[in-house]
Design an enzyme around this catalytic site. Structure first.
Site, PDB file in Angstrom:
ATOM      1  N   ASN A  52       0.821  -1.232   0.048  1.00 50.97           N
ATOM      2  CA  ASN A  52      -0.047  -0.047  -0.024  1.00 50.97           C
ATOM      3  C   ASN A  52       0.921   1.188   0.070  1.00 50.97           C
ATOM      4  OD1 ASN A  52      -1.641   2.077   0.479  1.00 50.97           O
ATOM      5  ND2 ASN A  52      -2.638   1.222   2.495  1.00 50.97           N
ATOM      6  N   TYR A 142      -7.843  14.617 -10.050  1.00 50.91           N
ATOM      7  CA  TYR A 142      -6.856  13.598 -10.754  1.00 50.91           C
ATOM      8  C   TYR A 142      -5.980  14.588 -11.388  1.00 50.91           C
ATOM      9  CZ  TYR A 142      -5.100  10.710 -14.392  1.00 50.91           C
ATOM     10  OH  TYR A 142      -4.096   9.773 -15.004  1.00 50.91           O
TER      11      TYR A 142
HETATM   12  N1  SER Z   1      -7.089   7.687 -18.994  1.00 58.10           N
HETATM   13  C1  SER Z   1      -6.989   8.722 -18.055  1.00 58.10           C
HETATM   14  C2  SER Z   1      -8.523   8.968 -17.763  1.00 58.10           C
HETATM   15  O1  SER Z   1      -9.242   9.073 -18.318  1.00 58.10           O
HETATM   16  C3  SER Z   1      -6.517   9.877 -18.299  1.00 58.10           C
HETATM   17  O2  SER Z   1      -5.022   9.993 -17.868  1.00 58.10           O
HETATM   18  O3  SER Z   1      -8.650   9.209 -16.388  1.00 58.10           O
END
Ligand code: SER
Length: 315
Positions: A52, A142
């Site tokens: 982890n 992200y």
């Molecule tokens: N493929 C990834 C996503 O769609 C992009 O880095 O989150």
């Protein structure tokens, strides 16, 4: 010197294929696959460790046990899942990276690879041929975790001399492994459904163009960046990488050339549409071309043909 390579997040979409490629080059025993889940059948072909990345002691144990010469840190939460669990996505994506970079300093790891993404760009970034350097205002957790991660990578390179290398991957398409909760996942799912059911409901609209890449090209790019002489690398944040740019409608047309009865429909109001709309449509990868001779091999037609041929045998 023989390499000892630690791949963290080995069960994921990139990890599964990278472990196979690295074991073919360096031998099974030189490549330690690790993941938070038990090994999948592909990376069960050599040493495996449960890890982890948020658990510092757990991670230290791996560095102490193997003294890796190279580390690939692939464990991350992607764009769509990240929007459902924003704090977890931030913690995992940041804490994991900084801990690995710290251990790379402490254990003098020769090279570290960490993936970034087209998600580092945002609504005000240029959409066509998005350049390496431009306005970046990502609006997914992200995306801004990857942008912050790029800054950390460059910082550890400049401040502590860690030889960290990174690629901003486009959406990745492969038949050996499944994507894990991203916005570009439609371009993999469509092939599975086309072969199984003959139709697919796309969660992105017909005209949504995104930068994509066939996995063979992505693995080749990764290995070629990692093999490039350090002095040639002018980017220590993360390299833009271009591949193929297409829309769901264009991909469906290409699939129809092989499966004439295939039908595509489009759902509305999927939250992933807004994410896709904030990302580039195509990428300028001049720096990758100049610094490490990058050139993709697969266009839309070659990728579609190869996906269908290989996937047919696994379904
Ligand atoms: N493929 C990834 C996503 O769609 C992009 O880095 O989150």
């Amino acid at each position: 010197m023989s390499e000892k390579i630690l791949v963290i997040g080995a069960n994921g979409q990139i990890g599964t294929e990278l472990v196979i490629a690295l074991r073919n080059i360096h031998g099974s025993n030189q490549v330690i696959a690790s993941d938070i889940h038990n090994p999948n059948q592909d990376n069960n072909t050599g040493p495996f460790e449960l890890v982890n990345v948020m658990d510092k002691d757990n991670l230290r144990h791996l560095f102490e046990k193997y003294r890796p010469t190279q580390v690939y840190l692939l464990a991350a939460i992607l764009s769509a899942v990240g929007e459902k669990q924003p704090k977890l996505a931030w913690d995992l994506n940041m804490v994991g990276l900084i801990q690995v970079l710290d251990f790379a300093v402490e254990f003098k790891t020769a090279k570290v690879f960490w993936p970034s993404s087209i998600a580092v760009f945002g609504p005000h970034s240029p959409k066509e041929n998005t350049p390496q350097f431009c306005i970046m205002d990502p609006n997914t957790v992200y995306g801004f975790s990857k942008l912050a991660g790029e800054r950390w990578c460059e910082y550890y390179y400049l401040k502590y001399g860690v030889d960290v290398r990174s690629i901003r991957y486009p959406g990745l398409i492969g038949w050996k492994s499944a994507p894990g909760g991203g916005t570009t996942d439609y371009a993999v799912n469509i092939f599975h459904e086309a072969l199984k059911k003959g139709n697919y409901e796309s969660f992105l609209s017909a005209g949504t163009a995104l930068p994509m890449m066939y996995m063979d090209d992505a693995i080749r790019a990764t290995l070629s960046l990692m093999n490039a002489p350090a002095y040639k690398l002018s980017i220590r944040s993360s390299y833009n990488l271009g591949g193929i740019s297409f829309t769901p409608a264009q991909l469906a047309e290409e699939i129809k050339k092989h499966l004439p009865d295939f039908k595509i429909s489009y759902s509305e109001n999927d939250p992933r549409q807004a994410i896709a709309d904030s990302w580039p449509k195509s990428i300028d990868d001049t720096y990758a071309q100049q610094d490490w001779d990058w050139k993709p091999e697969y266009d839309l037609a070659a990728m579609t043909a190869d996906m269908l041929t290989n996937l047919k045998n696994t379904i």
